[in-house]
Design an enzyme around this catalytic site. Sequence first.
Site, short mmCIF file in Angstrom:
data_model
loop_
_atom_site.label_atom_id
_atom_site.label_comp_id
_atom_site.label_asym_id
_atom_site.label_seq_id
_atom_site.Cartn_x
_atom_site.Cartn_y
_atom_site.Cartn_z
N LYS A 172 0.85 -1.19 0.00
CA LYS A 172 0.00 0.00 0.00
C LYS A 172 0.89 1.24 0.00
O LYS A 172 1.54 1.54 1.00
CB LYS A 172 -0.89 0.04 1.25
CG LYS A 172 -1.89 1.20 1.17
CD LYS A 172 -2.49 1.57 2.52
CE LYS A 172 -1.70 2.63 3.22
NZ LYS A 172 -1.66 3.93 2.53
N GLU A 245 9.69 0.99 10.93
CA GLU A 245 10.76 1.95 10.64
C GLU A 245 10.13 3.33 10.80
O GLU A 245 9.31 3.73 9.98
CB GLU A 245 11.27 1.76 9.21
CG GLU A 245 11.94 0.42 8.95
CD GLU A 245 13.31 0.28 9.59
OE1 GLU A 245 13.77 1.22 10.27
OE2 GLU A 245 13.93 -0.79 9.41
N CYS A 279 13.99 10.48 6.80
CA CYS A 279 14.03 10.01 8.19
C CYS A 279 15.41 10.24 8.79
O CYS A 279 15.54 10.58 9.96
CB CYS A 279 13.66 8.53 8.24
SG CYS A 279 14.66 7.49 7.17
N GLU A 376 10.36 16.55 15.05
CA GLU A 376 10.86 16.20 13.72
C GLU A 376 10.12 17.02 12.67
O GLU A 376 9.03 16.63 12.25
CB GLU A 376 10.63 14.69 13.46
CG GLU A 376 11.22 14.21 12.17
CD GLU A 376 10.74 12.82 11.73
OE1 GLU A 376 9.59 12.44 12.03
OE2 GLU A 376 11.51 12.14 11.04
P1 NAD Z 1 2.66 8.41 7.98
O1 NAD Z 1 2.85 7.65 9.25
O2 NAD Z 1 1.69 9.52 7.97
O3 NAD Z 1 2.18 7.42 6.80
C1 NAD Z 1 2.93 6.28 6.43
C2 NAD Z 1 1.99 5.26 5.81
O4 NAD Z 1 1.08 4.80 6.82
C3 NAD Z 1 1.11 5.79 4.69
O5 NAD Z 1 1.00 4.80 3.70
C4 NAD Z 1 -0.23 6.02 5.38
O6 NAD Z 1 -1.33 5.96 4.50
C5 NAD Z 1 -0.25 4.87 6.36
N1 NAD Z 1 -1.11 5.06 7.54
C6 NAD Z 1 -1.53 6.22 8.11
N2 NAD Z 1 -2.28 5.97 9.22
C7 NAD Z 1 -2.31 4.64 9.36
C8 NAD Z 1 -2.88 3.76 10.32
N3 NAD Z 1 -3.59 4.21 11.36
N4 NAD Z 1 -2.69 2.43 10.18
C9 NAD Z 1 -1.96 1.94 9.15
N5 NAD Z 1 -1.40 2.72 8.20
C10 NAD Z 1 -1.56 4.05 8.30
O7 NAD Z 1 4.12 8.87 7.54
P2 NAD Z 1 4.55 9.79 6.29
O8 NAD Z 1 4.14 11.20 6.57
O9 NAD Z 1 4.12 9.15 5.03
O10 NAD Z 1 6.14 9.66 6.37
C11 NAD Z 1 6.96 10.48 7.15
C12 NAD Z 1 7.45 9.77 8.39
O11 NAD Z 1 8.07 8.53 8.03
C13 NAD Z 1 8.52 10.55 9.16
O12 NAD Z 1 8.29 10.43 10.53
C14 NAD Z 1 9.81 9.82 8.79
O13 NAD Z 1 10.87 9.98 9.71
C15 NAD Z 1 9.32 8.41 8.71
N6 NAD Z 1 10.23 7.60 7.90
C16 NAD Z 1 10.97 6.67 8.54
C17 NAD Z 1 11.87 5.92 7.81
C18 NAD Z 1 12.69 4.85 8.47
O14 NAD Z 1 13.22 4.02 7.75
N7 NAD Z 1 12.80 4.83 9.77
C19 NAD Z 1 12.01 6.13 6.43
C20 NAD Z 1 11.22 7.10 5.83
C21 NAD Z 1 10.32 7.84 6.56
#
Ligand code: NAD
Length: 485
Positions: A172, A245, A279, A376
């Site tokens: 997804k 992650e 990230c 962040e």
């Molecule tokens: P997000 O948590 O808003 O969304 C990530 C994914 O989760 C999306 O596909 C979203 O549709 C889905 N999602 C949202 N709510 C959900 C729920 N309740 N249950 C299941 N899925 C759900 O994150 P974002 O804004 O897309 O990404 C940015 C964040 O990701 C930052 O905090 C960044 O640091 C982190 N990130 C971490 C890594 C890592 O490897 N540690 C890598 C990239 C980004």
Amino acid sequence: MINFNRDYSMTVDGRVVDAPAILPAFDPATGKEIARVPDATRSQLDACVQAAQRAYSMWKSSSREQRSNALNAIADQIEQHAKEFMALLTREQGKPRAGAEWEILGSVHWLRKIAEQALPEETVEETPDRRVITRFTPLGVVGAIVPWNFPVLLAVWKIAPALATGNTIIVKPSPFTPLCTLKLGELCRTVLPPGVFNVVSGGDELGKWMTEHPGIAKIAFTGHTETGKHVMRSAAGSLKRLTLELGGNDPAIVLPDVDPKAIAPKLFWAAFQNNAQFCNATKRLYVHEDVYEAVLNELVAYARTQKIGNGADPDTALGPIQNSPQYEKVLEYVEDCRKNGYRFALGGEIKRGHGWFVPVTLVDNPPENSRVVREEPFGPILPVLRWRDEADVIRRANHTEYGLGASVWGKDIKAVERIGSQLEAGTVWLNEIHQYSPEQAFGGHKQSGIGCENSLHGLMEYTNWQTITLNRKVDFGRTAAPKAA
Ligand code: NAD
């Protein structure tokens, strides 16, 4: 011929699937709608899980060679369409061409390298009396939930190990960046057995349904720490395996012996790669007081040479913020700094217009408890902080609930290593940053995550371990002689 400009559909059981509702996708450089994608229903997810389960009953017994071939076949599809993928990634994500090239060719590299990885059986005991082995068996259907900052690479970091270990997968993408992933699903319809690799699109709700779904054995999630906590709660219902992650607030510590001019570009890109929507971006830059002014001035000078604009323009170094809610969030941090009277060494002025652009913003030594230091921002605003005492800067660097990455920079290697060894983070880079590899474990400490991706440790996360013992000296007693008829 795949048309990358229109027609986006989901891939379920090797087939085209549309949804009754659609979601718009935007170009962040203009704020204009560029495509519409299916918004999957819950019953469509159920059908997808059933297809992935059917495929699993066959795929789990596939040979290692078949699975390696599958990963290479996905890599071939990306490679053969690399130019279209790069252009589409720039269009939907906003990142400039160089970043898009790194991500797309990196995805090819990762697939090919993970195709070579394997988890051999471990022999625990091999004696005339007993044989004991531990082997690694697949889990079932994996649900991959991906964010918008590196939509293709972070999907591949889940697809490759899941399929390599005999699982099937449902991916997804983020609702903000669904296009490349849907196209990848489409390209793979003809090269993989139906149901092995499925792509569904939808909003956050779809992610939630996946985490609750009893037919999904594992969730591989990348995203915000707060979302990760929701995922964990909701996955508890069926005790799903999880790799999380999550967010980071990576410190970089700069020693007094650096050459400010030479180090400024390295520190700049440590913080602003992918327009700081990363990230592992340096999110707190601790500079020793002896070189603080000089490093800050060089950073400002270097930043002024970097063009911000549409990622599709060849001379753009930094693109837009990827989506409107994130743009508003970054502006909040800028506003918070202004309201509290922190000094901007650069930037801090926002002109709203077409597209979601934020100028590079350097905040000069804000308080350690300010929001821009503690949280962040995930956008191009960086607090630059002074330090004097080594023990104190280590304490400040570790004073966070995050623990994703960290870096230390200086000529005195002993000091660099001494400081680095005390930092609480999954990856600590010394005199370099953002070096990743399929052989290198990657993951977060503390609230930056659970588990890891890449390396054999990452591969293992897609398996159950299973111990099988054989007693070779068992005595079942004498077998009764057959009676004469
Ligand atoms: P997000 O948590 O808003 O969304 C990530 C994914 O989760 C999306 O596909 C979203 O549709 C889905 N999602 C949202 N709510 C959900 C729920 N309740 N249950 C299941 N899925 C759900 O994150 P974002 O804004 O897309 O990404 C940015 C964040 O990701 C930052 O905090 C960044 O640091 C982190 N990130 C971490 C890594 C890592 O490897 N540690 C890598 C990239 C980004």
